[in-house]
Design a protein around this motif. Structure first.
Motif, PDB file in Angstrom:
ATOM      1  N   LYS A 157       0.830  -1.207   0.000  1.00  0.00           N
ATOM      2  CA  LYS A 157       0.000   0.000   0.000  1.00  0.00           C
ATOM      3  C   LYS A 157       0.866   1.259   0.000  1.00  0.00           C
ATOM      4  O   LYS A 157       0.598   2.213  -0.746  1.00  0.00           O
ATOM      5  N   ALA A 158       1.908   1.255   0.835  1.00  0.00           N
ATOM      6  CA  ALA A 158       2.797   2.422   0.904  1.00  0.00           C
ATOM      7  C   ALA A 158       3.551   2.606  -0.414  1.00  0.00           C
ATOM      8  O   ALA A 158       3.777   3.731  -0.862  1.00  0.00           O
ATOM      9  N   ARG A 159       3.937   1.507  -1.055  1.00  0.00           N
ATOM     10  CA  ARG A 159       4.651   1.593  -2.331  1.00  0.00           C
ATOM     11  C   ARG A 159       3.752   2.174  -3.418  1.00  0.00           C
ATOM     12  O   ARG A 159       4.193   3.022  -4.211  1.00  0.00           O
ATOM     13  N   THR A 160       2.509   1.745  -3.456  1.00  0.00           N
ATOM     14  CA  THR A 160       1.561   2.277  -4.441  1.00  0.00           C
ATOM     15  C   THR A 160       1.371   3.779  -4.240  1.00  0.00           C
ATOM     16  O   THR A 160       1.328   4.554  -5.202  1.00  0.00           O
ATOM     17  N   GLN A 161       1.269   4.189  -2.994  1.00  0.00           N
ATOM     18  CA  GLN A 161       1.114   5.609  -2.695  1.00  0.00           C
ATOM     19  C   GLN A 161       2.339   6.400  -3.147  1.00  0.00           C
ATOM     20  O   GLN A 161       2.215   7.484  -3.731  1.00  0.00           O
ATOM     21  N   ALA A 162       3.525   5.856  -2.886  1.00  0.00           N
ATOM     22  CA  ALA A 162       4.754   6.544  -3.294  1.00  0.00           C
ATOM     23  C   ALA A 162       4.857   6.640  -4.815  1.00  0.00           C
ATOM     24  O   ALA A 162       5.316   7.652  -5.357  1.00  0.00           O
ATOM     25  N   LYS A 163       4.446   5.595  -5.527  1.00  0.00           N
ATOM     26  CA  LYS A 163       4.465   5.633  -6.999  1.00  0.00           C
ATOM     27  C   LYS A 163       3.541   6.717  -7.531  1.00  0.00           C
ATOM     28  O   LYS A 163       3.897   7.458  -8.465  1.00  0.00           O
ATOM     29  N   ASN A 164       2.343   6.803  -6.950  1.00  0.00           N
ATOM     30  CA  ASN A 164       1.401   7.826  -7.384  1.00  0.00           C
ATOM     31  C   ASN A 164       1.940   9.230  -7.107  1.00  0.00           C
ATOM     32  O   ASN A 164       1.754  10.156  -7.923  1.00  0.00           O
ATOM     33  N   GLN A 165       2.596   9.385  -5.986  1.00  0.00           N
ATOM     34  CA  GLN A 165       3.174  10.687  -5.648  1.00  0.00           C
ATOM     35  C   GLN A 165       4.306  11.051  -6.601  1.00  0.00           C
ATOM     36  O   GLN A 165       4.436  12.215  -7.025  1.00  0.00           O
ATOM     37  N   LEU A 166       5.137  10.060  -6.954  1.00  0.00           N
ATOM     38  CA  LEU A 166       6.240  10.315  -7.878  1.00  0.00           C
ATOM     39  C   LEU A 166       5.712  10.778  -9.232  1.00  0.00           C
ATOM     40  O   LEU A 166       6.221  11.738  -9.819  1.00  0.00           O
ATOM     41  N   LYS A 167       4.674  10.132  -9.729  1.00  0.00           N
ATOM     42  CA  LYS A 167       4.119  10.504 -11.031  1.00  0.00           C
ATOM     43  C   LYS A 167       3.448  11.868 -10.966  1.00  0.00           C
ATOM     44  O   LYS A 167       3.432  12.613 -11.968  1.00  0.00           O
ATOM     45  N   ALA A 168       2.905  12.211  -9.792  1.00  0.00           N
ATOM     46  CA  ALA A 168       2.303  13.540  -9.647  1.00  0.00           C
ATOM     47  C   ALA A 168       3.378  14.622  -9.680  1.00  0.00           C
ATOM     48  O   ALA A 168       3.177  15.696 -10.265  1.00  0.00           O
ATOM     49  N   VAL A 169       4.540  14.351  -9.077  1.00  0.00           N
ATOM     50  CA  VAL A 169       5.636  15.314  -9.083  1.00  0.00           C
ATOM     51  C   VAL A 169       6.180  15.489 -10.497  1.00  0.00           C
ATOM     52  O   VAL A 169       6.587  16.584 -10.898  1.00  0.00           O
ATOM     53  N   LEU A 170       6.179  14.416 -11.290  1.00  0.00           N
ATOM     54  CA  LEU A 170       6.682  14.482 -12.664  1.00  0.00           C
ATOM     55  C   LEU A 170       5.936  15.508 -13.498  1.00  0.00           C
ATOM     56  O   LEU A 170       6.504  16.117 -14.417  1.00  0.00           O
ATOM     57  N   LEU A 171       4.683  15.717 -13.197  1.00  0.00           N
ATOM     58  CA  LEU A 171       3.873  16.641 -14.001  1.00  0.00           C
ATOM     59  C   LEU A 171       4.345  18.087 -13.872  1.00  0.00           C
ATOM     60  O   LEU A 171       4.099  18.898 -14.772  1.00  0.00           O
ATOM     61  N   GLY A 200      19.699  20.775  -5.928  1.00  0.00           N
ATOM     62  CA  GLY A 200      19.094  21.814  -5.103  1.00  0.00           C
ATOM     63  C   GLY A 200      17.661  22.093  -5.473  1.00  0.00           C
ATOM     64  O   GLY A 200      16.956  22.812  -4.749  1.00  0.00           O
ATOM     65  N   ASP A 201      17.207  21.517  -6.584  1.00  0.00           N
ATOM     66  CA  ASP A 201      15.824  21.690  -7.006  1.00  0.00           C
ATOM     67  C   ASP A 201      14.919  20.805  -6.136  1.00  0.00           C
ATOM     68  O   ASP A 201      15.172  19.603  -5.986  1.00  0.00           O
ATOM     69  N   ALA A 202      13.854  21.390  -5.589  1.00  0.00           N
ATOM     70  CA  ALA A 202      12.976  20.650  -4.676  1.00  0.00           C
ATOM     71  C   ALA A 202      12.289  19.483  -5.371  1.00  0.00           C
ATOM     72  O   ALA A 202      12.146  18.397  -4.804  1.00  0.00           O
ATOM     73  N   ALA A 203      11.846  19.687  -6.618  1.00  0.00           N
ATOM     74  CA  ALA A 203      11.144  18.630  -7.344  1.00  0.00           C
ATOM     75  C   ALA A 203      12.074  17.450  -7.624  1.00  0.00           C
ATOM     76  O   ALA A 203      11.691  16.286  -7.474  1.00  0.00           O
ATOM     77  N   VAL A 204      13.303  17.749  -8.047  1.00  0.00           N
ATOM     78  CA  VAL A 204      14.270  16.680  -8.323  1.00  0.00           C
ATOM     79  C   VAL A 204      14.612  15.919  -7.046  1.00  0.00           C
ATOM     80  O   VAL A 204      14.700  14.684  -7.033  1.00  0.00           O
ATOM     81  N   PHE A 205      14.799  16.664  -5.967  1.00  0.00           N
ATOM     82  CA  PHE A 205      15.090  16.015  -4.675  1.00  0.00           C
ATOM     83  C   PHE A 205      13.943  15.095  -4.266  1.00  0.00           C
ATOM     84  O   PHE A 205      14.162  13.970  -3.802  1.00  0.00           O
ATOM     85  N   THR A 206      12.702  15.566  -4.471  1.00  0.00           N
ATOM     86  CA  THR A 206      11.535  14.759  -4.099  1.00  0.00           C
ATOM     87  C   THR A 206      11.428  13.510  -4.962  1.00  0.00           C
ATOM     88  O   THR A 206      11.092  12.426  -4.470  1.00  0.00           O
ATOM     89  N   LEU A 207      11.722  13.647  -6.267  1.00  0.00           N
ATOM     90  CA  LEU A 207      11.700  12.477  -7.149  1.00  0.00           C
ATOM     91  C   LEU A 207      12.695  11.428  -6.683  1.00  0.00           C
ATOM     92  O   LEU A 207      12.389  10.228  -6.645  1.00  0.00           O
ATOM     93  N   ARG A 208      13.881  11.865  -6.342  1.00  0.00           N
ATOM     94  CA  ARG A 208      14.908  10.924  -5.885  1.00  0.00           C
ATOM     95  C   ARG A 208      14.491  10.266  -4.573  1.00  0.00           C
ATOM     96  O   ARG A 208      14.651   9.049  -4.382  1.00  0.00           O
ATOM     97  N   LEU A 209      13.944  11.068  -3.660  1.00  0.00           N
ATOM     98  CA  LEU A 209      13.512  10.535  -2.364  1.00  0.00           C
ATOM     99  C   LEU A 209      12.415   9.497  -2.534  1.00  0.00           C
ATOM    100  O   LEU A 209      12.467   8.403  -1.950  1.00  0.00           O
ATOM    101  N   LEU A 210      11.406   9.808  -3.352  1.00  0.00           N
ATOM    102  CA  LEU A 210      10.294   8.880  -3.554  1.00  0.00           C
ATOM    103  C   LEU A 210      10.752   7.610  -4.266  1.00  0.00           C
ATOM    104  O   LEU A 210      10.302   6.502  -3.949  1.00  0.00           O
ATOM    105  N   ALA A 211      11.641   7.753  -5.242  1.00  0.00           N
ATOM    106  CA  ALA A 211      12.141   6.586  -5.969  1.00  0.00           C
ATOM    107  C   ALA A 211      12.897   5.648  -5.032  1.00  0.00           C
ATOM    108  O   ALA A 211      12.740   4.425  -5.102  1.00  0.00           O
ATOM    109  N   ARG A 212      13.716   6.201  -4.178  1.00  0.00           N
ATOM    110  CA  ARG A 212      14.455   5.365  -3.241  1.00  0.00           C
ATOM    111  C   ARG A 212      13.524   4.720  -2.210  1.00  0.00           C
ATOM    112  O   ARG A 212      13.764   3.600  -1.754  1.00  0.00           O
ATOM    113  N   ARG A 213      12.477   5.446  -1.844  1.00  0.00           N
ATOM    114  CA  ARG A 213      11.481   4.853  -0.933  1.00  0.00           C
ATOM    115  C   ARG A 213      10.793   3.668  -1.612  1.00  0.00           C
ATOM    116  O   ARG A 213      10.568   2.624  -0.979  1.00  0.00           O
ATOM    117  N   ILE A 214      10.461   3.821  -2.891  1.00  0.00           N
ATOM    118  CA  ILE A 214       9.828   2.734  -3.635  1.00  0.00           C
ATOM    119  C   ILE A 214      10.756   1.525  -3.712  1.00  0.00           C
ATOM    120  O   ILE A 214      10.319   0.378  -3.544  1.00  0.00           O
TER     121      ILE A 214
END
Length: 255
Positions: A157-171, A200-214
């Motif tokens: 469940k947590a992985r699915t949520q993280a995937k959805n969040q990552l794709k939302a950040v991509l937009l 230093g970009d917040a979006a890039v940092f978040t993408l990396r964080l979510l990907a590693r969480r996944i």
């Protein structure tokens, strides 16, 4: 004249104390405290007392209950949750534990709703025979698989949520970067995002964080699935040979 004294009859020895009578324990269980009541086999309430939900509290409860007589039976509420640990403790002490699901409603109406009344009702349910179900031990392969499956479902469940969040950040990221990433498969996308440099970009940092969480959650899911499969193979290996049946489906049969 010689007087001969007659032998005196021998009286049976009197025991110093009468044998202890049987008593029945009832317990209303809660997260932090358990309320216990003790009744006689004739239904007379002897006492009720509150005890902490700790190892020491369990021992105190048992000593207290046994001080009223011979304890062989106990009625415990919520043996699958709040009363599970107490149930195992009493069973190890050679006390037959009976699962009590609902307090006696007539007794509740007569005396009102209190924990002491519920504890007394649990004991009376055992005495009357209304409660006669032996609770599950909460141990063994089925119990092991239950907790493993619980953790696995949470990780999925947590992985699915993280995937959805990552794709939302991509937009919302830079269009050129988004176009590069959007053509990747999910596996490649997660791997690429996990290796993004820290610009230093917040979006890039978040993408990396979510990907590693996944990636971490995926590793957890695989390990939990491996352990569930191992548990099924240990106790019901024939299930794994059935077409369309896997460890999670087989879990329902094993339990």
């Amino acid at each position: 004249m010689t007087i001969t004294s007659l032998p005196q009859p021998t009286l049976p020895a009197q025991s110093e104390e009468p044998p202890a009578e049987d008593v029945i324990l009832g317990v209303d269980t809660h997260k932090d405290v358990h309320v216990a009541a003790v009744i006689t086999v004739l239904g007379v309430l002897l006492a009720h007392q509150e005890f902490p939900v700790t190892a020491a509290g369990y021992r105190q409860l048992l000593v207290w209950a046994r001080s009223f007589g011979v304890l062989r039976r106990a009625g415990v509420e919520c043996t699958g949750s709040y009363g599970a640990a107490l149930t195992r403790f009493l069973s190890r002490e050679s006390i037959h534990v009976v699962e009590v699901n609902q307090p006696d409603r007539a007794l509740r109406r007569k005396h009102g709703k209190t924990d002491a009344v519920d504890a007394e009702a649990a004991a009376r349910a055992v005495l009357s025979g209304r409660a006669d179900v032996t609770p599950k031990t909460g141990q063994g392969p089925a119990a092991d698989m239950r907790v493993l499956r619980l953790a696995k479902e949470s990780a999925v469940k947590a992985r699915t949520q993280a995937k959805n969040q990552l794709k939302a950040v991509l937009l919302g990221i830079d269009p050129e970067m988004r176009e590069t990433l959007s053509d990747l498969s999910n596996t490649a996308l997660i791997a690429t995002c996990a290796d993004l440099p820290d610009t230093g970009d917040a979006a890039v940092f978040t993408l990396r964080l979510l990907a590693r969480r996944i990636q971490q959650l995926t590793a957890e899911v695989k390990e939990l699935a491996r352990r569930v499969t191992k548990a099924v193979r240990r106790c019901r290996p024939e299930l794994l040979g059935i077409i369309g049946v896997g460890p999670d489906q087989g879990f329902g049969v094993v339990a």
